[in-house]
Scaffold this active site. Structure first.
Site, PDB file in Angstrom:
ATOM      1  N   LYS A 116       0.835  -1.209   0.000  1.00  0.00           N
ATOM      2  CA  LYS A 116       0.000   0.000   0.000  1.00  0.00           C
ATOM      3  C   LYS A 116       0.865   1.252   0.000  1.00  0.00           C
ATOM      4  O   LYS A 116       0.495   2.263  -0.605  1.00  0.00           O
ATOM      5  CB  LYS A 116      -0.925  -0.012   1.226  1.00  0.00           C
ATOM      6  CG  LYS A 116      -1.981  -1.113   1.147  1.00  0.00           C
ATOM      7  CD  LYS A 116      -3.237  -0.730   1.897  1.00  0.00           C
ATOM      8  CE  LYS A 116      -4.374  -1.685   1.623  1.00  0.00           C
ATOM      9  NZ  LYS A 116      -4.528  -2.693   2.674  1.00  0.00           N
ATOM     10  N   LYS A 222      -5.148 -11.760  -7.515  1.00  0.00           N
ATOM     11  CA  LYS A 222      -6.165 -11.618  -6.481  1.00  0.00           C
ATOM     12  C   LYS A 222      -7.283 -10.679  -6.913  1.00  0.00           C
ATOM     13  O   LYS A 222      -7.017  -9.643  -7.532  1.00  0.00           O
ATOM     14  CB  LYS A 222      -5.468 -11.058  -5.226  1.00  0.00           C
ATOM     15  CG  LYS A 222      -6.369 -10.877  -4.035  1.00  0.00           C
ATOM     16  CD  LYS A 222      -5.636 -10.203  -2.892  1.00  0.00           C
ATOM     17  CE  LYS A 222      -6.556  -9.193  -2.234  1.00  0.00           C
ATOM     18  NZ  LYS A 222      -5.956  -8.422  -1.178  1.00  0.00           N
ATOM     19  N   LYS A 225     -10.425  -4.566  -4.785  1.00  0.00           N
ATOM     20  CA  LYS A 225     -11.001  -3.298  -5.257  1.00  0.00           C
ATOM     21  C   LYS A 225      -9.954  -2.458  -5.961  1.00  0.00           C
ATOM     22  O   LYS A 225     -10.202  -1.893  -7.012  1.00  0.00           O
ATOM     23  CB  LYS A 225     -11.591  -2.520  -4.082  1.00  0.00           C
ATOM     24  CG  LYS A 225     -12.964  -3.028  -3.697  1.00  0.00           C
ATOM     25  CD  LYS A 225     -13.393  -2.503  -2.345  1.00  0.00           C
ATOM     26  CE  LYS A 225     -14.173  -3.573  -1.619  1.00  0.00           C
ATOM     27  NZ  LYS A 225     -14.195  -3.379  -0.169  1.00  0.00           N
TER      28      LYS A 225
END
Ligand code: TYM
Length: 357
Positions: A116, A222, A225
């Site tokens: 992230k 995967k 979102k």
């Protein structure tokens, strides 16, 4: 005779938009299947959602939609405690206390943080990824973009969610197992530092199979979102069919029993989750003898997915219309969740020497 206490289960999903098949098979469906037999606590992680600085209006709308999706998928508020993370003020208080026993090094080495943080800075993961080059990239980043401290301490907050309820079982998808490992480490460390036995060490909920990782339809690892490859529970059947028919494949098996490419293996993973064993076998055999037509496989997969999501989608829309019901569910849930949270917090404060004169 006293009935034995049920084991405490806890899990949550971030309010970052609508729920997708990854959330459903990795988490939500499991929640529903265990709610009769455990002391279940399912929440909406809106404080965790803040780590990516969402638009406030969208964040608020997402809390409501995830709640409706929980209920539509079959979580029963009479059986399980359903609450919103930010309705429990004891959580941020304990987060501050627990952070005093968490190292910035171990947080920086967490896979999800690396991922992230790089995304936030617009960086790609280098081929030869090491902890040293990562620290250099983050601390020395020559960009005016920021990696916020909330992102770094994400695992502390997640550990608090679990430990404040003294939960011992945490049903999550594969991507969350490292956070659970950290939670165990923090619990052990706290107990041993103060010589107490306050926190039990939680484990993943063992459903007997391998941990679930639902793949995307774009050939990537995967469904997520931020990957932009999601099949949403709220998607209309037409939209779902279109997305599935567009899934990445390859030129087809060239010889009997050839190994599968990742995009095709991903389609089979989804088929295994949504279809019956005989259908899966039919297409596996067809792949093995080279008679498979990917168009047929996709059509079948699309119908099986629609059969799973359509009843849920219809219920989501009904439930969303009933604002009073939604408010009642989370008010009752917060009351129950706070009772245990405030008990744990005051024990923790006492142990750490933070109490009034
Ligand atoms: P979130 O919102 O990222 O994911 C929620 C749940 O969905 C699972 N999941 C998947 N499972 C399989 N395949 C996928 N493609 C996939 N995508 C998502 C995740 O594993 C997760 O179970 N940090 C948590 C939220 C949280 C939490 C907690 C969970 C906050 N505090 C305490 C348990 C206990 C998360 O990642 O949510």
């Amino acid at each position: 005779m006293e009935t034995p206490k049920k084991e405490i289960v806890l899990s949550g999903i971030r309010s970052t938009g609508n729920l997708h098949l990854g959330n459903y098979y990795g988490a939500l469906r499991k929640f529903v299947s265990i709610q009769n037999d455990y002391d279940c606590n399912f929440f909406i992680a809106d404080l965790h959602a803040l780590t990516t600085n969402p638009d406030p209006t969208q964040l608020h709308a997402s809390v409501k939609s995830v709640l409706a999706e929980y209920l539509a998928a079959g979580i029963n508020p009479e059986k399980a405690t359903i609450f919103i993370q930010s309705d429990i003020p004891e959580i941020p208080q304990m987060y501050l206390l627990l952070n005093m026993h968490v190292g910035i090094g171990e947080l920086m080495r967490t896979a999800s943080f690396k991922d992230k943080a790089r995304k936030a800075l617009g960086l790609k993961t280098p081929e030869n990824d090491t902890d040293e080059n990562f620290e250099h990239e983050i601390i020395g980043a020559e960009t005016n973009k920021r990696v916020n401290a909330g992102l770094l301490t994400y695992p502390t907050l997640m550990a608090v969610d679990i430990l404040i309820q003294k939960a011992t079982k945490v049903p999550v998808g594969k991507d969350q197992l490292q956070h659970l490992e950290l939670t165990r480490r923090f619990a052990r460390r706290f107990n041993s530092f103060y010589g107490v036995d306050l926190f039990p060490e939680p484990t993943d909920f063992d459903f007997g199979g391998a941990p679930v990782k639902v793949p995307g339809l774009d050939g990537s690892g995967k469904m997520g979102k931020s990957e932009g490859n999601c099949l949403y529970l709220i998607d209309d059947p037409k939209v779902l069919r279109k997305k599935v028919m567009r899934a990445t494949t390859d030129e087809g098996p060239q010889a009997p029993n050839s190994p599968m490419s990742e995009p095709v293996a991903n389609l089979f993973t989804l088929l295994e989750l949504t279809s019956t064993p005989d259908v899966v076998k039919h297409f596996r055999d067809a792949y093995a003898d080279c008679s498979i037509r990917y168009g047929d496989l996709k059509k079948q997969l699309a119908e099986d997915i629609v059969a799973v999501t359509n009843p849920i989608r219809e219920r989501i829309n009904d439930i969303l219309a009933n604002e009073d019901y939604l408010r009642r569910v989370v008010r009752d849930g917060a009351e129950r969740a706070r009772a245990r949270a405030s008990e744990t917090l005051s024990e923790m404060r006492q142990i750490m020497g933070i109490h009034s004169l």
